[in-house]
Design a protein around this motif. Structure first.
Motif, PDB file in Angstrom:
ATOM      1  N   CYS A  93      26.283 -57.895   1.854  1.00  0.00           N
ATOM      2  CA  CYS A  93      25.320 -58.505   0.936  1.00  0.00           C
ATOM      3  C   CYS A  93      26.057 -58.985  -0.313  1.00  0.00           C
ATOM      4  N   ILE A  94      25.990 -60.282  -0.573  1.00  0.00           N
ATOM      5  CA  ILE A  94      26.555 -60.868  -1.786  1.00  0.00           C
ATOM      6  C   ILE A  94      25.395 -61.246  -2.692  1.00  0.00           C
ATOM      7  N   MET A  95      25.193 -60.447  -3.738  1.00  0.00           N
ATOM      8  CA  MET A  95      24.060 -60.636  -4.647  1.00  0.00           C
ATOM      9  C   MET A  95      24.565 -61.090  -6.013  1.00  0.00           C
ATOM     10  N   GLY A  96      23.634 -61.425  -6.896  1.00  0.00           N
ATOM     11  CA  GLY A  96      24.015 -61.823  -8.239  1.00  0.00           C
ATOM     12  C   GLY A  96      23.018 -62.784  -8.839  1.00  0.00           C
ATOM     13  N   PRO A  97      23.093 -62.980 -10.150  1.00  0.00           N
ATOM     14  CA  PRO A  97      22.187 -63.935 -10.811  1.00  0.00           C
ATOM     15  C   PRO A  97      22.530 -65.361 -10.440  1.00  0.00           C
ATOM     16  N   ASP A 133      24.433 -51.067   8.354  1.00  0.00           N
ATOM     17  CA  ASP A 133      25.486 -50.518   7.503  1.00  0.00           C
ATOM     18  C   ASP A 133      25.781 -51.543   6.411  1.00  0.00           C
ATOM     19  N   PHE A 134      25.104 -51.396   5.290  1.00  0.00           N
ATOM     20  CA  PHE A 134      25.191 -52.392   4.226  1.00  0.00           C
ATOM     21  C   PHE A 134      26.438 -52.207   3.370  1.00  0.00           C
ATOM     22  N   PHE A 135      27.108 -53.318   3.101  1.00  0.00           N
ATOM     23  CA  PHE A 135      28.145 -53.390   2.077  1.00  0.00           C
ATOM     24  C   PHE A 135      27.572 -54.257   0.963  1.00  0.00           C
ATOM     25  N   ASN A 136      27.272 -53.663  -0.176  1.00  0.00           N
ATOM     26  CA  ASN A 136      26.605 -54.382  -1.260  1.00  0.00           C
ATOM     27  C   ASN A 136      27.598 -54.772  -2.355  1.00  0.00           C
ATOM     28  N   PHE A 137      27.604 -56.060  -2.704  1.00  0.00           N
ATOM     29  CA  PHE A 137      28.450 -56.560  -3.775  1.00  0.00           C
ATOM     30  C   PHE A 137      27.598 -57.396  -4.723  1.00  0.00           C
ATOM     31  N   ALA A 138      27.833 -57.241  -6.027  1.00  0.00           N
ATOM     32  CA  ALA A 138      27.070 -57.976  -7.033  1.00  0.00           C
ATOM     33  C   ALA A 138      28.022 -58.724  -7.954  1.00  0.00           C
ATOM     34  N   LEU A 139      27.884 -60.048  -7.970  1.00  0.00           N
ATOM     35  CA  LEU A 139      28.653 -60.875  -8.903  1.00  0.00           C
ATOM     36  C   LEU A 139      27.969 -60.844 -10.261  1.00  0.00           C
ATOM     37  N   MET A 140      28.676 -60.357 -11.255  1.00  0.00           N
ATOM     38  CA  MET A 140      28.059 -60.163 -12.563  1.00  0.00           C
ATOM     39  C   MET A 140      29.054 -60.521 -13.661  1.00  0.00           C
ATOM     40  N   GLU A 183      29.160 -52.508  -5.242  1.00  0.00           N
ATOM     41  CA  GLU A 183      30.443 -52.822  -5.871  1.00  0.00           C
ATOM     42  C   GLU A 183      30.236 -54.002  -6.807  1.00  0.00           C
ATOM     43  N   TRP A 184      30.620 -53.834  -8.071  1.00  0.00           N
ATOM     44  CA  TRP A 184      30.418 -54.884  -9.053  1.00  0.00           C
ATOM     45  C   TRP A 184      31.647 -55.782  -9.125  1.00  0.00           C
ATOM     46  N   LEU A 185      31.414 -57.075  -9.104  1.00  0.00           N
ATOM     47  CA  LEU A 185      32.488 -58.058  -9.159  1.00  0.00           C
ATOM     48  C   LEU A 185      32.288 -58.945 -10.385  1.00  0.00           C
ATOM     49  N   ASP A 186      33.315 -59.107 -11.182  1.00  0.00           N
ATOM     50  CA  ASP A 186      33.228 -59.957 -12.376  1.00  0.00           C
ATOM     51  C   ASP A 186      33.423 -61.415 -11.958  1.00  0.00           C
TER      52      ASP A 186
END
Length: 314
Positions: free
Chosen positions: A13-17, A195-202, A292-295
């Motif tokens: 999952c690639i999430m983010g605003p 089996d979710f791998f969650n990443f958030a572009l922030m 996992e937070w990604l800048d």
């Protein structure tokens, strides 16, 4: 997310605003790990809505298969339950073909339902909704919110008095079923186990995000957003209350074309609405577990995602 050495149904999952670069990262990841992209976006589902949704072009897709894009016309509605049904089919199909589903987008209600399940809330009752609409006209939104407070305080506490659409839906559910919306939501249907791998572009630099949002909206206008909305109005039976026209940018351009606001006001409102959307998305993400937070300013986000996914799946 799981740390089990063997994963039967890995889903990234690639999430983010909005304007955080989700699509670009998803495409690069799909190329690297033999994946396909499933759009998690309530606006990309609509045909002929390309510029204002930042819909990826064929060039931007780089040959990667994308699902749940251009599946409805702008006259149609699409519920969270519809998304869960369609996304589940896509995920299972991708997995069965030995590829990795990469879910990318910013519609957090969709992500939330996929992770935690949904309630089987009845479909809209248009007769009841029409009665409530008359009450709003006669008494106002504040009065209607008070009516909801009396029958379903749990929902009323979560819905702002100036959000007549959600207040109407909550009252409609109660009046048509005799059971409150909060009670329906408490009865969630379990979702398939992935089996979710969650990443958030922030980014912590809110000014940077705001600048990117302003630049992107103005770029959309330069690319022909006004003409795009005019074409939609000409080709479909459209009104401002349709879900498609409630998308940020489209609502404001619709108001401009209806001569309700001038051009400068349209631009100002479009940018403000997009910033408010980003703020809501960030609020959702701050409460997201196992993420996992990604800048967005970092250059090594693809490597970080690949390392997490590939090491866990070995």
């Amino acid at each position: 997310m799981t740390s089990d050495p063997i994963l039967s149904k890995p889903v990234v999952c690639i999430m983010g605003p909005t304007a955080s670069g989700k699509t670009a990262l998803a495409v690069e990841l799909a190329k690297a790990i033999h994946g396909e992209v499933v759009s998690v976006d309530s606006a990309l589902i609509y045909t002929d809505m390309n510029i204002g949704t930042a819909k990826p072009t064929e060039k931007e897709k780089q040959g990667i298969v994308h699902h749940l894009i251009d599946i409805l016309n702008p006259e149609q509605s699409y519920s969270v339950a519809d998304f869960i049904r369609d996304a589940s089919v896509c995920i299972e199909d991708i997995l069965e073909r030995g590829k990795i589903p990469i879910l990318a987008g910013g519609t957090m209600m969709y992500f939330n339902a996929l992770h935690h399940g949904i309630s089987e809330i009845p479909a809209a009752d248009h007769d009841v909704r029409a009665i409530i609409a008359e009450q709003i006209t006669k008494h106002g939104s504040a009065w209607l919110h008070q009516q909801l407070q009396e029958v379903d305080p749990a929902s009323a506490d979560k819905i702002h008095p100036n959000d007549p659409q959600r207040v109407t839906r909550a009252l409609e559910v109660f009046k048509s079923t005799g059971k409150t919306l909060s009670a329906w939501k408490a009865e969630k249907k379990p979702m398939p186990s992935y089996d979710f791998f969650n990443f958030a572009l922030m980014t912590e630099d809110r000014a940077l995000l705001h600048s990117r949002i302003e630049k992107r909206f103005k770029t959309m206008l330069d690319a022909g957003l006004i003409d795009e909305v005019q074409e939609i109005i000409s080709n479909y039976t459209i009104n401002p209350d349709l879900p498609s026209m409630r998308s940020v940018g489209y609502r404001q351009v619709f108001e401009y074309l209806a001569k309700d606001i001038d051009y400068d006001t349209m631009v100002e409102k479009g940018i403000a609405a997009t910033r408010q959307l980003a703020k809501r998305q960030i609020t959702w993400l701050r409460g997201w577990e196992n993420t996992e937070w990604l800048d967005i300013n970092e250059d090594n986000n693809l490597q970080r995602v690949m390392q997490k996914v590939c090491v866990t799946r070995q």
